[in-house]
Design a protein around this motif. Structure first.
Motif, PDB file in Angstrom:
ATOM      1  N   VAL A 188      -5.547  51.575 -73.320  1.00  0.00           N
ATOM      2  CA  VAL A 188      -7.001  51.644 -73.466  1.00  0.00           C
ATOM      3  C   VAL A 188      -7.678  50.944 -72.304  1.00  0.00           C
ATOM      4  O   VAL A 188      -8.684  51.428 -71.762  1.00  0.00           O
ATOM      5  N   GLN A 189      -7.146  49.800 -71.882  1.00  0.00           N
ATOM      6  CA  GLN A 189      -7.722  49.094 -70.734  1.00  0.00           C
ATOM      7  C   GLN A 189      -7.647  49.942 -69.475  1.00  0.00           C
ATOM      8  O   GLN A 189      -8.620  50.026 -68.706  1.00  0.00           O
ATOM      9  N   ALA A 190      -6.509  50.591 -69.252  1.00  0.00           N
ATOM     10  CA  ALA A 190      -6.361  51.432 -68.064  1.00  0.00           C
ATOM     11  C   ALA A 190      -7.312  52.618 -68.112  1.00  0.00           C
ATOM     12  O   ALA A 190      -7.933  52.992 -67.105  1.00  0.00           O
ATOM     13  N   ASP A 191      -7.448  53.226 -69.283  1.00  0.00           N
ATOM     14  CA  ASP A 191      -8.331  54.388 -69.432  1.00  0.00           C
ATOM     15  C   ASP A 191      -9.784  53.983 -69.215  1.00  0.00           C
ATOM     16  O   ASP A 191     -10.526  54.653 -68.481  1.00  0.00           O
ATOM     17  N   LEU A 192     -10.205  52.891 -69.839  1.00  0.00           N
ATOM     18  CA  LEU A 192     -11.584  52.431 -69.697  1.00  0.00           C
ATOM     19  C   LEU A 192     -11.861  51.977 -68.274  1.00  0.00           C
ATOM     20  O   LEU A 192     -12.931  52.260 -67.711  1.00  0.00           O
TER      21      LEU A 192
ATOM     22  N   GLY B  32     -10.436  53.050 -65.509  1.00  0.00           N
ATOM     23  CA  GLY B  32     -10.528  54.216 -64.641  1.00  0.00           C
ATOM     24  C   GLY B  32     -11.872  54.899 -64.748  1.00  0.00           C
ATOM     25  O   GLY B  32     -12.477  55.276 -63.730  1.00  0.00           O
ATOM     26  N   GLN B  33     -12.391  55.045 -65.968  1.00  0.00           N
ATOM     27  CA  GLN B  33     -13.673  55.722 -66.134  1.00  0.00           C
ATOM     28  C   GLN B  33     -14.822  54.892 -65.569  1.00  0.00           C
ATOM     29  O   GLN B  33     -15.742  55.424 -64.926  1.00  0.00           O
ATOM     30  N   ILE B  34     -14.801  53.580 -65.796  1.00  0.00           N
ATOM     31  CA  ILE B  34     -15.869  52.727 -65.252  1.00  0.00           C
ATOM     32  C   ILE B  34     -15.807  52.693 -63.733  1.00  0.00           C
ATOM     33  O   ILE B  34     -16.845  52.747 -63.048  1.00  0.00           O
ATOM     34  N   SER B  35     -14.602  52.601 -63.179  1.00  0.00           N
ATOM     35  CA  SER B  35     -14.460  52.592 -61.718  1.00  0.00           C
ATOM     36  C   SER B  35     -14.997  53.882 -61.115  1.00  0.00           C
ATOM     37  O   SER B  35     -15.693  53.856 -60.086  1.00  0.00           O
ATOM     38  N   ASP B  36     -14.694  55.012 -61.729  1.00  0.00           N
ATOM     39  CA  ASP B  36     -15.203  56.292 -61.226  1.00  0.00           C
ATOM     40  C   ASP B  36     -16.729  56.340 -61.284  1.00  0.00           C
ATOM     41  O   ASP B  36     -17.382  56.843 -60.355  1.00  0.00           O
ATOM     42  N   GLN B  37     -17.292  55.812 -62.357  1.00  0.00           N
ATOM     43  CA  GLN B  37     -18.751  55.806 -62.475  1.00  0.00           C
ATOM     44  C   GLN B  37     -19.389  54.919 -61.407  1.00  0.00           C
ATOM     45  O   GLN B  37     -20.445  55.245 -60.858  1.00  0.00           O
ATOM     46  N   ILE B  38     -18.734  53.798 -61.090  1.00  0.00           N
ATOM     47  CA  ILE B  38     -19.290  52.884 -60.073  1.00  0.00           C
ATOM     48  C   ILE B  38     -19.152  53.470 -58.676  1.00  0.00           C
ATOM     49  O   ILE B  38     -20.113  53.498 -57.893  1.00  0.00           O
ATOM     50  N   THR B  39     -17.960  53.929 -58.322  1.00  0.00           N
ATOM     51  CA  THR B  39     -17.740  54.427 -56.958  1.00  0.00           C
ATOM     52  C   THR B  39     -18.555  55.685 -56.679  1.00  0.00           C
ATOM     53  O   THR B  39     -18.956  55.935 -55.535  1.00  0.00           O
ATOM     54  N   SER B  40     -18.823  56.484 -57.709  1.00  0.00           N
ATOM     55  CA  SER B  40     -19.646  57.677 -57.484  1.00  0.00           C
ATOM     56  C   SER B  40     -21.080  57.299 -57.148  1.00  0.00           C
ATOM     57  O   SER B  40     -21.782  58.048 -56.456  1.00  0.00           O
ATOM     58  N   ARG B  41     -21.520  56.135 -57.591  1.00  0.00           N
ATOM     59  CA  ARG B  41     -22.873  55.674 -57.283  1.00  0.00           C
ATOM     60  C   ARG B  41     -22.944  55.008 -55.908  1.00  0.00           C
ATOM     61  O   ARG B  41     -23.987  55.033 -55.256  1.00  0.00           O
ATOM     62  N   MET B  42     -21.850  54.414 -55.485  1.00  0.00           N
ATOM     63  CA  MET B  42     -21.879  53.649 -54.226  1.00  0.00           C
ATOM     64  C   MET B  42     -21.758  54.563 -52.997  1.00  0.00           C
ATOM     65  O   MET B  42     -22.497  54.403 -52.033  1.00  0.00           O
ATOM     66  N   ASP B  43     -20.830  55.517 -52.957  1.00  0.00           N
ATOM     67  CA  ASP B  43     -20.630  56.454 -51.846  1.00  0.00           C
ATOM     68  C   ASP B  43     -20.588  55.701 -50.515  1.00  0.00           C
ATOM     69  O   ASP B  43     -21.460  55.852 -49.652  1.00  0.00           O
ATOM     70  N   ILE B  44     -19.572  54.872 -50.346  1.00  0.00           N
ATOM     71  CA  ILE B  44     -19.470  53.980 -49.189  1.00  0.00           C
ATOM     72  C   ILE B  44     -19.451  54.761 -47.867  1.00  0.00           C
ATOM     73  O   ILE B  44     -20.126  54.412 -46.894  1.00  0.00           O
ATOM     74  N   SER B  45     -18.676  55.826 -47.818  1.00  0.00           N
ATOM     75  CA  SER B  45     -18.516  56.570 -46.564  1.00  0.00           C
ATOM     76  C   SER B  45     -19.862  57.097 -46.053  1.00  0.00           C
ATOM     77  O   SER B  45     -20.214  56.932 -44.877  1.00  0.00           O
ATOM     78  N   SER B  46     -20.655  57.707 -46.931  1.00  0.00           N
ATOM     79  CA  SER B  46     -21.962  58.226 -46.504  1.00  0.00           C
ATOM     80  C   SER B  46     -22.900  57.099 -46.126  1.00  0.00           C
ATOM     81  O   SER B  46     -23.707  57.221 -45.187  1.00  0.00           O
TER      82      SER B  46
END
Length: 393
Positions: free
Chosen positions: A71-75, A77-91
């Protein structure tokens, strides 16, 4: 010649029902079967009713799930994806470079360094989120979110949906990750990840606690179970009493055996059905946002206690069958048991100690086995002394 003191039990009387009372046997059997079924239904209804009606019981059931690695790994992964999609470091790097210099060399350098910096930043985000999810702060957020989810369940039963948690039409029960992402954002900013400031305060999305197809239609059934949970134990008791009273004279122990077999069979069938339901939930997770491992952990948290209660009913029912059969047919075992009295008593005592100290057994199983074994020791001792008394007289 010395008289023999060898124990021989009196022959068992055979009682034939009167012609006008032939109905008593079938009626007793039917009532016994219904009593066993009502007993198992009472266990299931009581458990389901407690989860539906008591928020504290619901939270106590699902709260510890956050400690499960799947459950920790699943949660995480989903939170990390939500954060990185907002940050978009490369752009972000390429835009910053374009504002400062529009030369081809600068743009080329940005295109090369941007993805690498983004990859390292994403790794840092994943590590930070993983540590955060394993922290006590996240455990508190998980508990609070699931408390809200239970309130949604209650509102769904009352046809009043809404709130920070939701039930989808496909049976997904979801909670908001807004507070969890805010906690992760604070930790990233504390580590100097300035790009985390781009994450909005309301960036949270939904995390599916568990997926149960058909849950919406099953809520009314759960509500009904909760309502009848207080009635079913009394119904089982009345049916059991009716089965014993309706039994022909000399056949009342047999009615108890029928009741016990019916209860044990129903408990076994219900336990097997729970396993099928749990496997169905895990299989359904393959096409949802929840990983099968996390789905198995959550479904196990909900279904394992009920499965344990059903196993206790099965064991106690089998013990009852053995005791009632032994009480009704003493000639088939008493002679051998009294010839090996100390072995039988020692075995019963060993089993008593074993169930008292063996970990993982349900309290009902421990108490049932211990009570039967103590009764075996006492009954055998009384029978042995009763046999010796005439011989000494």
């Amino acid at each position: 010649m010395t008289p023999s003191t060898r124990y021989s039990a009196p022959p068992e009387p055979t009682v034939k029902p009167r012609s006008g009372q032939r109905w008593r046997g079938p009626v007793s059997t039917v009532l016994g079967i219904l009593a066993g079924l009502a007993l198992v239904a009472a266990v299931i209804a009581g458990y389901a009713g407690s989860l539906v009606s008591s928020t504290d019981r619901y939270v106590a059931t699902v709260g510890p799930v956050i400690q499960d690695p799947a459950v920790q790994a699943d949660l995480s992964g989903q939170i990390s994806d939500q954060i990185t999609s907002r940050m978009d470091i490369s752009s972000t790097i390429q835009d910053e470079v374009a504002q400062r210099s529009d030369t081809r060399a600068a743009q080329g350098l940005a295109s090369v360094l941007g993805p690498r910096i983004a990859e390292r930043t994403n790794n840092l985000v994943e590590q930070t989120v993983s540590k955060a999810v394993a922290s006590q702060a996240f455990a508190v957020m998980w508990t609070d979110a699931n408390r809200a989810a239970h309130q949604v369940l209650v509102r769904a039963l009352e046809d009043d949906p809404g709130g920070v948690a939701s039930i989808a039409g496909n049976g997904d029960v979801s909670i908001s990750t807004t507070a969890m992402i805010s906690e992760a954002k604070s930790r990233l900013l504390a580590q100097g990840v300035a790009a985390a400031s781009a994450i909005p305060d309301d960036a949270g999305q939904d995390y599916t606690v568990f997926s149960a197809p058909g849950l919406a239609s099953a809520l009314s059934a759960l509500d009904t179970l909760g309502r009848v949970s207080a009635v079913l134990p009394w119904a089982a008791l009345l049916l059991a009493a009716g089965a014993v009273l309706a039994a022909p004279r000399g056949r009342r122990l047999r009615s108890g055996i029928v009741l016990s077999l019916a209860g044990g069979g129903a408990a076994l069938a219900a336990a097997l059905a729970l396993r099928v339901v749990e496997q169905g939930i895990v299989n359904a997770a393959g096409g949802s946002a929840v990983s099968p491992e996390a789905a198995a952990a959550v479904s196990g948290a909900f279904l394992d206690p009920l499965s344990g209660a059903l196993r206790s009913v099965l064991v106690l029912a089998l013990l009852a069958v053995g005791v009632l059969y032994a009480a009704g047919h003493p000639s088939r075992w008493s002679g051998w048991a009294l010839r090996h009295l100390r072995i039988c008593q020692g075995t019963a005592a060993a089993l008593t100690v074993l169930v008292l100290f063996l970990p993982g057994l349900a309290p009902g199983i421990v108490l049932g086995v211990a009570a039967v074994m103590v009764a075996v020791i006492v009954v055998l001792e009384v029978m042995a002394r009763t046999q010796r008394t005439p011989a000494l007289a």
